[in-house]
Design an enzyme around this catalytic site. Structure first.
Site, mmCIF file in Angstrom:
data_model
loop_
_atom_site.group_PDB
_atom_site.id
_atom_site.type_symbol
_atom_site.label_atom_id
_atom_site.label_comp_id
_atom_site.label_asym_id
_atom_site.label_seq_id
_atom_site.Cartn_x
_atom_site.Cartn_y
_atom_site.Cartn_z
ATOM 1 N N CYS A 1 0.840 -1.212 0.000
ATOM 2 C CA CYS A 1 0.000 0.000 0.000
ATOM 3 C C CYS A 1 0.871 1.256 0.000
ATOM 4 O O CYS A 1 1.968 1.253 0.521
ATOM 5 C CB CYS A 1 -0.874 0.053 1.256
ATOM 6 S SG CYS A 1 -2.231 -1.104 1.245
ATOM 7 N N ASP B 1 -7.143 -4.396 -25.033
ATOM 8 C CA ASP B 1 -6.871 -4.488 -23.597
ATOM 9 C C ASP B 1 -5.474 -5.079 -23.419
ATOM 10 O O ASP B 1 -5.304 -6.203 -22.930
ATOM 11 C CB ASP B 1 -7.930 -5.366 -22.920
ATOM 12 C CG ASP B 1 -7.827 -5.336 -21.400
ATOM 13 O OD1 ASP B 1 -7.010 -4.547 -20.878
ATOM 14 O OD2 ASP B 1 -8.554 -6.090 -20.738
ATOM 15 N N CYS C 1 -4.031 -0.450 -18.221
ATOM 16 C CA CYS C 1 -3.662 -0.492 -16.810
ATOM 17 C C CYS C 1 -2.420 0.354 -16.548
ATOM 18 O O CYS C 1 -1.907 0.383 -15.427
ATOM 19 C CB CYS C 1 -3.448 -1.926 -16.336
ATOM 20 S SG CYS C 1 -2.194 -2.820 -17.265
#
Length: 458
Positions: free
Chosen positions: A81, A387, A414
């Site tokens: 994170c 994609d 992405c």
């Protein structure tokens, strides 16, 4: 400014992905792993022409954006994170600004139809415990320390922090992790050391169905030792879990590379798959199936994609880099035919199986490199869905794709910088960005998905 010198400064902003900008006199320094507004101490570790990079040493003062306490015990040391001390709405604002800035710079003067091309950011339906798949590593937190199981320390290839309270995964996964770690700690079992290529324990791969709560558990080891795992299997089955265990597998992996793969799979309990449902379609998920890691946010992503694709009635649709065919099947319900192209053969097999599962007879999936397959396919598309992997469309494949001259291309990315690079060639070929937005599938992290609708100019 010289390498090795230490400075202090305030992070003015964070550019995509995770690039904190600090200005010292006339110098601009990129320092990763920070939050806008933090005062930090850093050391210059890279200097190339006019580009300076620094390594974060210490946060001296918190950012005004850090308005909540860390959500787990490992923050900020863990590399999983980055932004959990920021309220979720602040994370969304920052990520949206990053992507919009990148795309705006990439657009040519005549590359946009209107001022309303940008449609903002879509948040994840849940902020925490969203990951349906997690790969945990065995190791130690420091040299010759006790066995650990979890995620790598930020910036480290070797040190592993035990993720005993990770907020990205469901509590069932945490219970399984703690059970497995305690079992092997008590028995003093060795972990695989990547440099020496010796040891037994490598990874713990967990997958969870959001729809059913079922879990797949994979213990990944080398073949260098032999252990009876019957007792461990029993202990896992006895855990007080919210969901059911679909299967427990033992994967033998003697590869030198640090990736989860299987030379041999032994099923210790149950089966090696479960089913997940997205937007009314059913998908079989097994050990190595590609599936978006945030199922609920994936529904948001695919809803946006379906909206951008629009009416495909009686149209030929190409889904390039189709993975396990999720998007292809969403488009197939009204299309004449959808052809998916994917280089990973296992994904193609899964796509065909899923299409059969959903009673879709107008989907065809081809295993192969997009660069080569589009030379061999005789059908001509009306709509193209792209994609690609993180690095974008292969530079030699994009001109071939553009030769089709379709009216509409939907590009899912992405990595926004890869999309920005490909936009240059798309615009030169006469396409303009009609609509674009981003979808946050990876709360607390630096990652973000972007979707753009490109239409052929008159």
């Amino acid at each position: 400014m010289k390498k090795g010198e230490i400075y202090e400064g305030i992070i003015e902003k964070v550019e995509y992905p995770n690039k904190g900008i600090i200005r010292i006199d006339e110098h601009k320094v990129i320092v990763k792993n920070g939050i806008p507004g933090q005062k930090v101490r850093f050391m210059i570790n890279k200097k190339r022409s006019n580009k300076l990079e620094g390594r974060l040493l210490e946060v001296l003062e918190k950012s005004p954006l850090e308005r909540r306490e860390p959500l787990c015990s490992l923050f900020p040391a863990c590399g999983g994170c980055m932004y959990q001390t920021m309220p979720y709405e602040e994370q969304l604002k920052m990520k949206e600004a990053q992507v919009k800035e990148i795309l705006t710079e990439a657009l040519h003067e005549n590359g946009v139809t209107s001022e309303n091309w940008w449609e903002g950011i879509h948040k994840s339906p849940i902020e925490l415990r969203y990951r349906n798949k997690m790969e945990f590593s065995f190791g130690d937190e420091y040299k010759d320390g006790p066995l650990s199981l979890g995620l790598h320390k930020k910036g480290s290839t070797y040190d592993v922090l035990t993720a005993s309270d990770c907020v990205l995964v469901h509590e069932d996964m945490t219970k399984i992790l703690n059970c497995v770690l305690e079992y092997f700690r008590e028995r003093g079992v060795s972990y695989y050391k990547k440099m020496q290529h010796v040891g037994y324990l490598r990874h713990l791969l967990l997958r969870r169905s959001v729809t059913t709560g079922e879990l797949l558990i994979h213990l990944v080891t080398t073949s260098q030792e032999e252990h009876d795992l019957t007792e461990l299997t029993g202990q896992i089955q006895a855990l007080p879990l919210e969901g059911e265990i679909a299967g427990i597998m033992h994967l033998i992996n003697d590869s030198l590379s640090d990736v989860v793969r299987s030379d041999e799979t032994r099923i210790l309990y149950g089966r090696d798959y479960f089913y997940e449902t997205l937007l009314g379609l059913r998908f079989k998920v097994s050990t190595f199936s590609f599936f978006q890691p945030n199922s609920l946010a994936a529904e948001v992503l695919y809803s946006v994609v379906r909206d951008y694709i629009g009416d495909t009635k009686n149209l030929e649709v190409f889904d390039l880099y189709s993975g396990t065919g999720t998007i292809a099947q969403l488009a197939a319900s009204v299309a004449k035919e959808v052809i998916g192209v994917e280089i990973v053969e296992e994904a193609v097999e899964a796509a065909a199986e899923n299409a059969k599962l959903n009673h879709l007879n107008n989907c065809r999936f081809i295993a192969g490199d997009v660069l080569k397959v589009i030379d061999e396919v005789t059908e001509k598309p009306d709509v193209i869905i792209l994609d690609p992997p993180r690095d974008g469309v292969h530079p030699k494949a994009l001109p071939k794709i553009l030769k089709y001259g379709v009216d509409k291309i939907v590009y899912i990315s992405c990595k926004a910088t890869s999309l920005a690079r490909d936009l240059q060639m798309l615009q030169e070929a006469g396409y303009q960005v009609e609509r674009a937005s981003c979808i946050d599938q990876f709360c607390e992290t630096v990652h973000i998905e972007t979707v753009a609708l490109l239409t052929k100019r008159e």
